[in-house]
Design a protein around this motif. Structure first.
Motif, PDB file in Angstrom:
ATOM      1  N   ASP A 101       0.814  -1.224   0.000  1.00  0.00           N
ATOM      2  CA  ASP A 101       0.000   0.000   0.000  1.00  0.00           C
ATOM      3  C   ASP A 101       0.845   1.271   0.000  1.00  0.00           C
ATOM      4  O   ASP A 101       0.292   2.378   0.009  1.00  0.00           O
ATOM      5  CB  ASP A 101      -0.947  -0.001   1.205  1.00  0.00           C
ATOM      6  CG  ASP A 101      -2.009  -1.079   1.101  1.00  0.00           C
ATOM      7  OD1 ASP A 101      -2.367  -1.450  -0.036  1.00  0.00           O
ATOM      8  OD2 ASP A 101      -2.475  -1.571   2.151  1.00  0.00           O
ATOM      9  N   GLU A 102       2.161   1.122  -0.016  1.00  0.00           N
ATOM     10  CA  GLU A 102       3.057   2.281  -0.089  1.00  0.00           C
ATOM     11  C   GLU A 102       3.633   2.492  -1.492  1.00  0.00           C
ATOM     12  O   GLU A 102       4.172   3.565  -1.779  1.00  0.00           O
ATOM     13  CB  GLU A 102       4.231   2.104   0.889  1.00  0.00           C
ATOM     14  CG  GLU A 102       3.838   1.967   2.347  1.00  0.00           C
ATOM     15  CD  GLU A 102       3.212   3.235   2.917  1.00  0.00           C
ATOM     16  OE1 GLU A 102       3.380   4.317   2.314  1.00  0.00           O
ATOM     17  OE2 GLU A 102       2.551   3.133   3.959  1.00  0.00           O
ATOM     18  N   ILE A 103       3.533   1.463  -2.344  1.00  0.00           N
ATOM     19  CA  ILE A 103       4.201   1.547  -3.641  1.00  0.00           C
ATOM     20  C   ILE A 103       3.197   1.658  -4.785  1.00  0.00           C
ATOM     21  O   ILE A 103       2.013   1.343  -4.635  1.00  0.00           O
ATOM     22  CB  ILE A 103       5.133   0.340  -3.876  1.00  0.00           C
ATOM     23  CG1 ILE A 103       4.345  -0.964  -3.991  1.00  0.00           C
ATOM     24  CG2 ILE A 103       6.161   0.248  -2.767  1.00  0.00           C
ATOM     25  CD1 ILE A 103       5.218  -2.191  -4.244  1.00  0.00           C
TER      26      ILE A 103
ATOM     27  N   LEU B 194      16.076  -4.298  10.919  1.00  0.00           N
ATOM     28  CA  LEU B 194      15.039  -3.992   9.939  1.00  0.00           C
ATOM     29  C   LEU B 194      15.549  -4.211   8.519  1.00  0.00           C
ATOM     30  O   LEU B 194      14.866  -4.805   7.676  1.00  0.00           O
ATOM     31  CB  LEU B 194      14.573  -2.537  10.105  1.00  0.00           C
ATOM     32  CG  LEU B 194      13.565  -2.011   9.079  1.00  0.00           C
ATOM     33  CD1 LEU B 194      12.219  -2.704   9.236  1.00  0.00           C
ATOM     34  CD2 LEU B 194      13.419  -0.497   9.211  1.00  0.00           C
ATOM     35  N   TYR B 195      16.767  -3.757   8.244  1.00  0.00           N
ATOM     36  CA  TYR B 195      17.340  -3.870   6.903  1.00  0.00           C
ATOM     37  C   TYR B 195      17.905  -5.266   6.614  1.00  0.00           C
ATOM     38  O   TYR B 195      18.076  -5.629   5.450  1.00  0.00           O
ATOM     39  CB  TYR B 195      18.454  -2.837   6.715  1.00  0.00           C
ATOM     40  CG  TYR B 195      17.968  -1.450   6.419  1.00  0.00           C
ATOM     41  CD1 TYR B 195      17.840  -0.998   5.106  1.00  0.00           C
ATOM     42  CD2 TYR B 195      17.652  -0.561   7.443  1.00  0.00           C
ATOM     43  CE1 TYR B 195      17.408   0.287   4.819  1.00  0.00           C
ATOM     44  CE2 TYR B 195      17.209   0.728   7.174  1.00  0.00           C
ATOM     45  CZ  TYR B 195      17.097   1.143   5.856  1.00  0.00           C
ATOM     46  OH  TYR B 195      16.660   2.425   5.586  1.00  0.00           O
ATOM     47  N   GLY B 196      18.240  -5.999   7.653  1.00  0.00           N
ATOM     48  CA  GLY B 196      18.845  -7.316   7.463  1.00  0.00           C
ATOM     49  C   GLY B 196      20.355  -7.299   7.536  1.00  0.00           C
ATOM     50  O   GLY B 196      21.019  -8.204   7.021  1.00  0.00           O
ATOM     51  N   VAL B 197      20.928  -6.275   8.171  1.00  0.00           N
ATOM     52  CA  VAL B 197      22.377  -6.217   8.347  1.00  0.00           C
ATOM     53  C   VAL B 197      22.827  -7.419   9.181  1.00  0.00           C
ATOM     54  O   VAL B 197      22.265  -7.694  10.239  1.00  0.00           O
ATOM     55  CB  VAL B 197      22.804  -4.903   9.030  1.00  0.00           C
ATOM     56  CG1 VAL B 197      24.287  -4.917   9.362  1.00  0.00           C
ATOM     57  CG2 VAL B 197      22.475  -3.717   8.137  1.00  0.00           C
TER      58      VAL B 197
ATOM     59  N   PRO C 227      15.971  -5.624   2.366  1.00  0.00           N
ATOM     60  CA  PRO C 227      16.580  -4.293   2.353  1.00  0.00           C
ATOM     61  C   PRO C 227      15.741  -3.242   1.618  1.00  0.00           C
ATOM     62  O   PRO C 227      15.612  -2.108   2.087  1.00  0.00           O
ATOM     63  CB  PRO C 227      17.915  -4.530   1.638  1.00  0.00           C
ATOM     64  CG  PRO C 227      18.225  -5.959   1.867  1.00  0.00           C
ATOM     65  CD  PRO C 227      16.910  -6.651   1.845  1.00  0.00           C
ATOM     66  N   CYS C 228      15.165  -3.615   0.474  1.00  0.00           N
ATOM     67  CA  CYS C 228      14.387  -2.650  -0.310  1.00  0.00           C
ATOM     68  C   CYS C 228      13.116  -2.234   0.427  1.00  0.00           C
ATOM     69  O   CYS C 228      12.753  -1.053   0.468  1.00  0.00           O
ATOM     70  CB  CYS C 228      14.036  -3.233  -1.678  1.00  0.00           C
ATOM     71  SG  CYS C 228      15.464  -3.493  -2.764  1.00  0.00           S
ATOM     72  N   ALA C 229      12.439  -3.210   1.016  1.00  0.00           N
ATOM     73  CA  ALA C 229      11.219  -2.895   1.772  1.00  0.00           C
ATOM     74  C   ALA C 229      11.554  -2.094   3.028  1.00  0.00           C
ATOM     75  O   ALA C 229      10.823  -1.166   3.399  1.00  0.00           O
ATOM     76  CB  ALA C 229      10.497  -4.186   2.142  1.00  0.00           C
TER      77      ALA C 229
ATOM     78  N   LYS D 159      10.098   1.585   4.615  1.00  0.00           N
ATOM     79  CA  LYS D 159       9.596   1.711   5.987  1.00  0.00           C
ATOM     80  C   LYS D 159      10.403   2.721   6.790  1.00  0.00           C
ATOM     81  O   LYS D 159       9.846   3.530   7.545  1.00  0.00           O
ATOM     82  CB  LYS D 159       9.631   0.342   6.672  1.00  0.00           C
ATOM     83  CG  LYS D 159       8.699  -0.690   6.052  1.00  0.00           C
ATOM     84  CD  LYS D 159       8.891  -2.063   6.705  1.00  0.00           C
ATOM     85  CE  LYS D 159       7.991  -3.106   6.056  1.00  0.00           C
ATOM     86  NZ  LYS D 159       8.196  -4.461   6.635  1.00  0.00           N
ATOM     87  N   ASP D 160      11.718   2.679   6.627  1.00  0.00           N
ATOM     88  CA  ASP D 160      12.600   3.569   7.369  1.00  0.00           C
ATOM     89  C   ASP D 160      12.396   5.023   6.933  1.00  0.00           C
ATOM     90  O   ASP D 160      12.318   5.941   7.772  1.00  0.00           O
ATOM     91  CB  ASP D 160      14.050   3.142   7.159  1.00  0.00           C
ATOM     92  CG  ASP D 160      14.999   3.739   8.188  1.00  0.00           C
ATOM     93  OD1 ASP D 160      14.532   4.252   9.225  1.00  0.00           O
ATOM     94  OD2 ASP D 160      16.229   3.693   7.961  1.00  0.00           O
TER      95      ASP D 160
END
Length: 468
Positions: A127-129, A286-289, A342-344, A348-349
């Protein structure tokens, strides 16, 4: 010229420089004002201030990710009558066997946008894209297609999209370049400035995996003394400018003069900026680091947010591995796992920080993949087949920057091959990106060898249907 003649942001930078960068003298500010990267105002009302371009190099498979077709699913493994010119050479696709979508592609969010189970994190931001399902371009080979996506043309050296944006708007932070490319392709044309001033080309950045790795080549200050470094640069610049006065115009020398100035400022600002250790553990998670599947891309996307937040106008992140000519059922999940989170997380960030509203994020490959299979060996079972290149239609998504969220725009035929509604050419996408930044794609020009050039050449229309 005095400090009060600069825009407010530049006066604020002067205060910041005086407080935090003692080695920067007043002439640094004057230099910034006359620089090709000087801040410029949009020519038309702008919805976005900056761009983050997530480039999925290789061509993601839109039939498997965003645009499933019931006809192809029913005909899986059977020969179909492909709607293409029979004289075209399509290596390994002579049988035209329908290849069903891998996994399930389901409606997501309140918008019902179709997104694959392979992209669960992207599904969470449906719903953001805004999904463009009828994108098309003009070449089915990687390098020409990538070149067109980045520069608007398939077979020449032209300024890249980031360079045009830099030329049109300058940078919001004079300590940083206006255009940064993270993990770029080896083809420097994809982030070059061509005939625009060299200052507008992308600065190549490698995300450090450890303290020993330099993010930007040749940037380190080996002197350890900022005042001595400033004196050396001043001497070099005087010599360069004296020579430039004799030759009157030299784009490479002008670019060198500008790069020396910004490199000096970057030596102070960049090390702290590329160090993500100051980010909270929650943000890194959140990013998957640290994730085995996506650590490299997680760090790149997090750095893209930091650079954008710091005032870099255009940030480009390249994520390869999408060229699935064979065994797509094994390879595609790996590509998705390496990029999805990372893209999602970036979306969000940005939203949580109030940046998404005026940051335009673009996700795309240079083209898509065919609905029929490709068997390069000619003998392997269909379960081991891949998909061929497809510039005739593919999917691109955008977010933020005044683009309608939750919208699916465009439709393809029953094969998922040709656009039948909402067709968007690359020139149209470029025109729309510039429009959201407050730039008229027909008026953003540069005179070169006797004519005015622009990113969209003589084409392109703003896709008004997707504007919020």
């Amino acid at each position: 010229m005095n400090a009060n003649s600069f825009p407010l942001s530049r006066r604020a930078w002067l205060r910041q420089s005086a407080a935090g960068f003692g080695a920067l003298a007043l002439h640094d500010i004057v230099q910034a004002a006359s620089s090709p990267l000087a801040l410029r105002s949009p020519k038309i009302p702008a919805k976005a201030k900056r761009v983050i371009f997530l480039f999925m190099s290789g061509g993601p498979s839109q039939p498997d990710l965003f645009d499933p077709k019931s006809y192809i699913k029913r005909m899986h493994g059977q020969t179909i009558s492909a709607p293409i010119n029979k004289n075209e050479l399509r290596v390994g696709t002579d049988k035209f066997l329908a290849l069903a979508t891998m996994g399930e592609v389901r409606p997501r969010g309140q918008s019902g946008m179709m997104i694959s189970d392979l992209l669960p994190h992207t599904a969470s931001i449906a719903d953001e894209i805004c999904m463009l399902r009828a994108m098309h371009s003009d070449n089915n080979q990687h390098q020409p297609a990538a070149l067109q996506f980045h520069t608007g043309i398939t077979a020449d050296v032209r300024p890249s999209l980031g360079a045009w944006v830099s030329y049109g708007l300058g940078t919001e932070n004079q300590n940083l370049p206006s255009f940064v490319t993270i993990h770029p392709d080896s083809d420097t044309r994809l982030y070059g400035a061509s005939f625009l001033p060299a200052a507008h080309q992308g600065t190549k950045v490698t995300v450090p995996q450890d303290a020993k790795q330099a993010p930007i080549d040749y940037l380190a200050d080996i002197s350890g003394d900022a005042k001595a470094q400033r004196a050396r640069i001043d001497f070099t610049q005087r010599m360069n400018k004296r020579l430039l006065d004799h030759v009157t115009a030299d784009a490479q020398m002008e670019g060198m003069i500008e790069s020396l100035e910004i490199a000096f400022r970057m030596q102070t600002a960049t090390p702290e900026l590329v160090d993500i250790s100051s980010e909270s553990e929650a943000t890194k998670k959140l990013y998957g680091v640290g994730s085995k599947e996506c650590d490299k891309n997680a760090r790149a996307c997090l750095l893209a947010r930091r650079l954008s937040e710091a005032g870099v106008r255009f940030v480009q992140v390249t994520m390869g591995g999408w060229d699935h000519h064979g065994d797509i059922r094994t390879a595609l999940p790996k590509s998705c796992a390496g990029t999805d989170q990372p893209c999602a997380a970036l979306i969000k960030d940005l939203k949580s920080r109030g940046l998404l509203e005026d940051t335009l994020v673009i996700w795309s490959g240079e083209f898509g993949r065919t609905p029929w299979s490709q068997d390069l060996s000619g003998t392997s079972p269909i379960e081991k087949h891949g998909r061929e290149h497809q510039p005739e239609s593919f999917c691109t998504w955008l977010a933020g920057g005044g683009i309608k969220p939750g919208l699916t725009h465009g439709e393809t035929d029953e094969f998922g091959f040709r656009p039948v509604e909402g067709k968007v050419h690359l020139h149209d996408l470029h025109a729309t990106i510039l429009h959201q930044l407050g730039l008229d794609h027909e008026k953003l020009t540069w005179r070169h060898i006797g004519r005015d050039y622009r990113l969209t050449d003589v084409y392109g229309n703003v896709v008004k249907e997707i504007l919020a």
